[in-house]
Design a protein around this motif. Structure first.
Motif, mmCIF file in Angstrom:
data_model
loop_
_atom_site.group_PDB
_atom_site.id
_atom_site.type_symbol
_atom_site.label_atom_id
_atom_site.label_comp_id
_atom_site.label_asym_id
_atom_site.label_seq_id
_atom_site.Cartn_x
_atom_site.Cartn_y
_atom_site.Cartn_z
ATOM 1 N N ARG A 38 -2.022 -0.981 14.959
ATOM 2 C CA ARG A 38 -2.481 -1.219 16.334
ATOM 3 C C ARG A 38 -3.954 -1.614 16.334
ATOM 4 N NH1 ARG A 38 1.001 -0.391 20.204
ATOM 5 N NH2 ARG A 38 2.689 1.141 20.069
ATOM 6 N N ALA A 39 -4.745 -0.934 15.508
ATOM 7 C CA ALA A 39 -6.183 -1.207 15.484
ATOM 8 C C ALA A 39 -6.497 -2.550 14.841
ATOM 9 C CB ALA A 39 -6.911 -0.082 14.747
ATOM 10 N N ALA A 40 -5.799 -2.878 13.762
ATOM 11 C CA ALA A 40 -6.082 -4.110 13.021
ATOM 12 C C ALA A 40 -5.355 -5.315 13.594
ATOM 13 C CB ALA A 40 -5.707 -3.939 11.551
ATOM 14 N N GLY A 41 -4.272 -5.063 14.307
ATOM 15 C CA GLY A 41 -3.417 -6.149 14.759
ATOM 16 C C GLY A 41 -2.327 -6.408 13.740
ATOM 17 N N SER A 42 -1.153 -6.774 14.185
ATOM 18 C CA SER A 42 -0.024 -6.949 13.281
ATOM 19 C C SER A 42 0.180 -8.416 12.947
ATOM 20 C CB SER A 42 1.254 -6.363 13.888
ATOM 21 O OG SER A 42 1.563 -7.003 15.123
ATOM 22 N N HIS A 43 0.861 -8.634 11.830
ATOM 23 C CA HIS A 43 1.255 -9.961 11.354
ATOM 24 C C HIS A 43 2.774 -10.042 11.522
ATOM 25 C CE1 HIS A 43 2.288 -13.076 8.404
ATOM 26 N NE2 HIS A 43 1.016 -13.418 8.345
ATOM 27 N N PRO A 44 3.340 -11.178 11.865
ATOM 28 C CA PRO A 44 4.796 -11.239 12.101
ATOM 29 C C PRO A 44 5.643 -10.895 10.886
ATOM 30 C CG PRO A 44 3.804 -13.439 12.146
ATOM 31 C CD PRO A 44 2.683 -12.464 12.180
ATOM 32 N N LEU A 45 5.048 -10.893 9.677
ATOM 33 C CA LEU A 45 5.816 -10.564 8.478
ATOM 34 C C LEU A 45 5.456 -9.190 7.916
ATOM 35 C CD1 LEU A 45 5.816 -13.992 6.569
ATOM 36 C CD2 LEU A 45 7.413 -13.140 8.294
ATOM 37 N N ASP A 46 4.719 -8.375 8.675
ATOM 38 C CA ASP A 46 4.402 -7.021 8.214
ATOM 39 C C ASP A 46 5.675 -6.202 8.049
ATOM 40 O OD1 ASP A 46 1.667 -7.405 8.135
ATOM 41 O OD2 ASP A 46 1.298 -6.570 10.122
ATOM 42 N N LYS A 50 0.848 -1.190 0.000
ATOM 43 C CA LYS A 50 0.000 0.000 0.000
ATOM 44 C C LYS A 50 0.887 1.244 0.000
ATOM 45 C CE LYS A 50 -3.999 0.491 0.758
ATOM 46 N NZ LYS A 50 -5.190 0.697 -0.102
ATOM 47 N N ILE A 51 0.629 2.134 -0.963
ATOM 48 C CA ILE A 51 1.304 3.424 -1.006
ATOM 49 C C ILE A 51 0.360 4.476 -0.439
ATOM 50 C CG2 ILE A 51 2.151 5.250 -2.526
ATOM 51 C CD1 ILE A 51 3.421 3.216 -4.247
ATOM 52 N N LEU A 52 0.847 5.260 0.478
ATOM 53 C CA LEU A 52 0.032 6.307 1.096
ATOM 54 C C LEU A 52 0.412 7.674 0.546
ATOM 55 C CD1 LEU A 52 0.150 5.153 4.832
ATOM 56 C CD2 LEU A 52 -1.511 4.535 3.077
ATOM 57 N N GLN A 53 -0.586 8.553 0.458
ATOM 58 C CA GLN A 53 -0.385 9.955 0.093
ATOM 59 C C GLN A 53 -0.889 10.818 1.239
ATOM 60 O OE1 GLN A 53 1.252 10.691 -2.625
ATOM 61 N NE2 GLN A 53 1.192 8.667 -3.594
ATOM 62 N N ASP A 54 -0.111 11.815 1.628
ATOM 63 C CA ASP A 54 -0.486 12.633 2.778
ATOM 64 C C ASP A 54 -1.857 13.275 2.617
ATOM 65 O OD1 ASP A 54 1.747 12.006 4.172
ATOM 66 O OD2 ASP A 54 2.720 13.960 4.017
ATOM 67 N N ASP A 55 -2.221 13.632 1.375
ATOM 68 C CA ASP A 55 -3.503 14.301 1.179
ATOM 69 C C ASP A 55 -4.675 13.321 1.110
ATOM 70 O OD1 ASP A 55 -2.797 13.181 -1.229
ATOM 71 O OD2 ASP A 55 -3.226 14.955 -2.445
ATOM 72 N N ARG A 56 -4.388 12.016 1.264
ATOM 73 C CA ARG A 56 -5.467 11.025 1.209
ATOM 74 C C ARG A 56 -5.419 10.078 2.406
ATOM 75 N NH1 ARG A 56 -4.602 9.086 -5.086
ATOM 76 N NH2 ARG A 56 -4.587 11.162 -6.039
ATOM 77 N N LEU A 57 -4.770 10.462 3.487
ATOM 78 C CA LEU A 57 -4.639 9.584 4.635
ATOM 79 C C LEU A 57 -5.997 9.367 5.292
ATOM 80 C CD1 LEU A 57 -1.335 10.883 6.269
ATOM 81 C CD2 LEU A 57 -1.683 8.767 4.993
ATOM 82 N N ASP A 58 -6.377 8.131 5.480
ATOM 83 C CA ASP A 58 -7.664 7.772 6.069
ATOM 84 C C ASP A 58 -7.433 6.574 6.969
ATOM 85 O OD1 ASP A 58 -10.174 6.654 6.635
ATOM 86 O OD2 ASP A 58 -11.047 7.428 4.783
ATOM 87 N N LEU A 59 -7.425 6.816 8.274
ATOM 88 C CA LEU A 59 -7.111 5.755 9.223
ATOM 89 C C LEU A 59 -8.088 4.592 9.116
ATOM 90 C CD1 LEU A 59 -5.590 4.568 11.616
ATOM 91 C CD2 LEU A 59 -6.976 5.998 13.134
ATOM 92 N N ASP A 60 -9.374 4.881 8.989
ATOM 93 C CA ASP A 60 -10.367 3.808 8.965
ATOM 94 C C ASP A 60 -10.195 2.900 7.746
ATOM 95 O OD1 ASP A 60 -11.458 4.719 11.303
ATOM 96 O OD2 ASP A 60 -13.018 5.922 10.339
ATOM 97 N N SER A 61 -9.975 3.515 6.572
ATOM 98 C CA SER A 61 -9.842 2.684 5.364
ATOM 99 C C SER A 61 -8.538 1.893 5.388
ATOM 100 C CB SER A 61 -9.928 3.553 4.110
ATOM 101 O OG SER A 61 -8.854 4.476 4.050
#
Length: 434
Positions: A264-272, A220-231
Motif C-alpha cells: 500500500r505504501a510503495a504502490g503495487s505492480h500488476p504482476l506482483d 523476498k523471504i520474510l522472517q517474523d523476527d526481522r519484520l521491518d515495514l520501512d525496509s
C-alpha cells in the motif's frame, strides 16, 4: 506434429497442428510430408502444466536424499535406524530432507554426531529454511567451530559449498515432464545471475526440458523476527522503480499484514505476487483484492501436513490455512504450485488437495476452501508471468501441450498423473508413456 482426435476441456474433438506454437486447431487436418502424427484417441489435450513455485536445484539434489520426516519417518528410533544404516552417496555425503521437530526434537551437531560421526551428514528442515550438519560436515564447509551446526539456508557463504556438486537435472526433468509439466518458475531466493543462466543453458541443450522462468531478483523471504515495514517498503519501491514486480514469501499472518502495508505504501505492480499465503485472515481478503496481487499457493500441504496443522494450530485459525476458494470468491487471481522439493512435486496431487482438502489421516481441513476439479486444474495452466491467467489450446498459443489418456470427464474425476500419455514442448515430444 499433428495430434489427431484430441478432446479439449470444453468437450470439442479436434485435430491440432503444433510446432513452436499451435498453428491450427480444426477438424480433418491432414499431416504434411515429414510431419509426425500423435493419435490422442479422444483423450484430453490441454496446455502444458506450469508449476509456478519450485526450487529446481534443490529438487534435483533431493533425488538422492533420504526422507527423514513424516509420514515416512515419525519417531526418533526410525530416524536413528535410517541414518545409522545410510550409505553415503558418490560424493561421500549422507543427505536427508524433510525433517520436522515432531520426529526427535530440535537436532544439532551433537545429536547427529551420536548417530553418524565418520561421514558428513546434512539434514534439511522441511521448511527449507534450516540445515543441520554434523561435525564432519561442518568441517567440509569450513565451519569446524560452529556451536550447534544449525545453519540458515539464506547464509550463502556456507550453503554454496553444499551446492557445488552436480545435480541430476536430467532425471528431474524426466519426472517433471512425465506429470505433464512444460514449464516451471524457480522461486529460489537470491538466485544469482550465473545460476539462472546455467539453468537456461541446461534447457537449451535438452538436459532440462521444462521452460524455466525465475522470481529472482524480485523475491523476498520474510522472517517474523526481522519484520521491518520501512525496509520492505523501500525494497518494493526500488524493485518497481526498476520495472520489476515483486514476489513476497508470506507463511504467517504477520508476514502477510506487513507485506500488504508495504505494498500500500510503495504502490503495487500488476504482476506482483504473494508466495504461499499459508495463513490469510478474513480481514486481508479485501486488502489483497484491492492491491490486485496474484497469490501463488500450495494446498498440497494440506494433504502432506494437514494432521500437524490440526494438532498444532488453534482450531479457530484452521479456516485461515491454505485458502483457495475464498481467495477466488474475493476476485483475487490465484495459481497453484507444489513448492518442490519442500512439497511433493506432483501437480495432480496438489489439484486433488485443492478439491478435497483431505489430510493424511482422512480428516478434512476447512471444507469451505474446496474448489471444483476444473478450477484446480486451470490454476496450473497460467502463464509464467501471469500465473492467474490460464492458457488455452488455440492457434497462436505456445506449442506446449499435455496429452491425457482419458476424456475430460474422467480426467477431472481422477486428477491423476498416471493419465499423462504425452508431453509436448515447442512442438517436440519430450515425454511419451510407453
Amino acid at each position: 506434429m499433428l495430434i489427431h482426435r484430441a478432446t479439449l476441456l470444453d468437450g470439442r474433438t479436434v485435430d491440432i497442428r503444433v510446432g513452436a506454437q499451435i498453428d491450427e486447431v480444426g477438424d480433418g487436418l491432414v499431416a504434411g510430408r515429414g510431419e509426425g502424427v500423435l493419435y490422442a484417441g479422444g483423450g484430453t489435450v490441454l496446455p502444458g502444466l506450469h508449476d509456478h513455485h519450485v526450487h529446481v536445484r534443490a529438487a534435483a539434489s533431493a533425488l538422492d536424499s533420504f526422507l527423514v520426516g513424516p509420514p515416512g519417518v515419525t519417531t526418533k528410533e526410525q530416524l536413528t535406524q535410517l541414518l545409522s544404516n545410510a550409505t553415503p552417496g558418490p560424493d561421500g555425503w549422507i543427505r536427508a530432507v524433510g525433517y520436522h521437530e515432531s520426529v526427535a526434537g530440535e537436532l544439532d551437531r551433537t545429536a547427529l554426531d551420536a548417530l553418524v560421526r565418520n561421514a558428513p551428514v546434512r539434514i534439511q528442515h522441511r521448511s527449507g529454511a534450516l540445515w543441520i550438519l554434523n561435525s564432519e560436515a561442518l568441517g567440509r564447509v569450513g565451519l569446524p567451530e560452529h556451536p550447534d551446526g544449525r545453519l540458515r539456508s539464506a547464509d550463502r557463504g556456507w550453503s554454496d559449498a553444499l551446492q557445488q556438486r552436480e545435480s541430476d537435472l536430467a532425471e528431474l526433468s524426466r519426472r517433471i515432464t512425465a506429470s505433464g509439466v512444460t514449464g516451471v518458475t524457480d522461486a529460489t531466493p537470491d538466485l544469482a545471475a550465473d545460476e539462472m543462466v546455467s539453468l537456461v543453458v541446461a534447457h537449451r541443450r535438452g538436459e532440462f526440458r521444462p521452460r524455466p522462468s525465475f522470481l529472482s531478483p524480485g523475491k523476498k523471504i520474510l522472517q517474523d523476527d526481522r519484520l521491518d515495514l520501512d525496509s520492505l517498503t523501500a525494497w518494493i519501491d526500488g524493485q518497481h522503480a526498476d520495472g520489476r514486480p515483486v514476489a513476497v514469501h508470506c507463511v504467517t499472518a504477520a508476514q502477510l499484514v506487513v507485506t500488504i502495508a508495504a505494498l500500500r505504501a510503495a504502490g503495487s505492480h500488476p504482476l506482483d505476487r504473494i508466495e504461499h499465503a499459508a495463513v490469510v485472515p478474513d480481514d486481508n481478503l479485501c486488502d489483497l483484492a484491492d492491491l490486485g496481487v496474484t497469490v501463488v499457493t500450495q494446498p498440497n500441504f494440506v494433504a502432506e501436513r494437514g494432521d500437524h496443522y490440526l494438532a498444532d494450530v488453534p482450531a479457530a485459525e484452521h479456516g485461515e490455512l491454505w485458502r483457495v476458494a475464498s481467495l477466488l470468491d474475493a476476485a483475487i487471481p490465484v495459481a497453484l504450485s507444489t513448492d518442490m522439493p519442500f512439497g511433493h512435486g506432483d501437480p495432480w496431487t496438489a489439484m486433488r488437495a485443492a478439491v478435497y482438502r483431505t489430510t493424511p489421516s482422512g480428516a478434512v481441513l476447512n471444507a469451505d476452501e474446496c474448489v471444483p476439479a476444473l478450477t484446480a486444474l486451470t490454476m496450473f495452466l497460467g502463464r509464467a508471468d501471469r500465473p492467474g491467467r490460464p492458457r488455452t489450446v488455440e492457434a497462436g498459443q505456445p506449442g506446449d501441450l499435455c496429452v491425457l489418456t482419458e476424456p475430460p470427464a474422467t480426467a477431472l474425476a481422477e486428477l491423476d498423473a498416471g493419465m499423462v500419455a504425452a508431453t509436448i514442448i515447442g512442438g517436440e515430444l519430450v515425454y511419451f508413456a510407453m
